[in-house]
Design a protein around this motif. Structure first.
Motif, PDB file in Angstrom:
ATOM      1  N   GLN A   1      -1.142  -1.304   4.289  1.00  0.00           N
ATOM      2  CA  GLN A   1      -0.076  -0.382   3.934  1.00  0.00           C
ATOM      3  C   GLN A   1       0.711  -0.958   2.759  1.00  0.00           C
ATOM      4  N   ILE A   2       0.942  -0.118   1.781  1.00  0.00           N
ATOM      5  CA  ILE A   2       1.653  -0.523   0.573  1.00  0.00           C
ATOM      6  C   ILE A   2       3.140  -0.222   0.750  1.00  0.00           C
ATOM      7  N   ASP A   3       3.968  -1.218   0.487  1.00  0.00           N
ATOM      8  CA  ASP A   3       5.426  -1.072   0.575  1.00  0.00           C
ATOM      9  C   ASP A   3       5.962  -0.622  -0.784  1.00  0.00           C
TER      10      ASP A   3
ATOM     11  N   SER B   1       9.045   0.247  -1.375  1.00  0.00           N
ATOM     12  CA  SER B   1      10.492   0.076  -1.451  1.00  0.00           C
ATOM     13  C   SER B   1      10.975  -0.618  -2.733  1.00  0.00           C
TER      14      SER B   1
ATOM     15  N   LEU C   1      -5.413   0.786  -6.388  1.00  0.00           N
ATOM     16  CA  LEU C   1      -5.679   1.708  -5.282  1.00  0.00           C
ATOM     17  C   LEU C   1      -7.105   2.248  -5.341  1.00  0.00           C
TER      18      LEU C   1
ATOM     19  N   LYS D   1      -9.423  -0.188  -4.078  1.00  0.00           N
ATOM     20  CA  LYS D   1      -9.063  -0.539  -2.700  1.00  0.00           C
ATOM     21  C   LYS D   1      -8.676  -2.014  -2.573  1.00  0.00           C
TER      22      LYS D   1
ATOM     23  N   TRP E   1      -5.774  -3.841  -1.971  1.00  0.00           N
ATOM     24  CA  TRP E   1      -4.423  -3.597  -1.467  1.00  0.00           C
ATOM     25  C   TRP E   1      -3.444  -4.687  -1.893  1.00  0.00           C
TER      26      TRP E   1
ATOM     27  N   GLN F   1      -0.083  -3.978  -4.081  1.00  0.00           N
ATOM     28  CA  GLN F   1       1.267  -4.401  -3.718  1.00  0.00           C
ATOM     29  C   GLN F   1       1.889  -5.247  -4.822  1.00  0.00           C
TER      30      GLN F   1
END
Length: 135
Positions: free
Chosen positions: A1-3, A5, A102, A105, A107, A111
């Motif tokens: 899962q990419i953050d 924020s 992305l 793939k 990840w 990030q």
């Protein structure tokens, strides 16, 4: 899962820039057009010039000196540019490093790119809060 924020926080900081610019334009319009005789006072002009310098410097500061990825060292702008792989000539030209990671793939690289974009956006937004940043 990419953050995401880091980008969200940076864009929240950019909200300040937009609101401040709208405020400056409103004051400028009132002083120059509504209350004045269409002449810009020197102090207002100096402040506007400082903002113009910061606006002009923004794209130059939104780059990654090492390139957006190991495979793409020649592309420096983390905000705009072509992606490495494209199935369409109408591909989006935003956040190319993130899109490349992305698509492959990767990840961790995605990030890292998100963090780099967030950091650069944050730094360029803060530049507008600092009075002498571009002067």
């Amino acid at each position: 899962q990419i953050d995401l924020s880091p980008i969200k926080h940076a864009l929240d900081t950019w909200t300040f820039v937009v609101k401040e610019w709208e405020h400056i334009l409103s004051i400028w319009n009132q002083i120059v057009n509504e209350d004045g005789n269409h002449e810009e006072p020197s102090l207002i002009a100096i402040h506007r010039w400082a903002w113009n310098r910061k606006l002009a410097a923004t794209p130059l500061k939104q780059v990654e000196s090492q390139g957006i990825s190991h495979e793409r060292r020649s592309y420096k702008n983390v905000i705009f540019g072509p992606t490495l792989w494209s199935s369409s000539t109408y591909e989006w030209w935003s956040f190319p490093g993130i899109r490349d990671a992305l698509r492959s793939k990767n990840w961790n690289a995605a990030q890292e790119s998100v963090n780099a974009v967030g950091d650069i956006l944050q730094k360029t937004a803060i530049m507008f809060k600092e009075e002498d940043a571009a002067e």
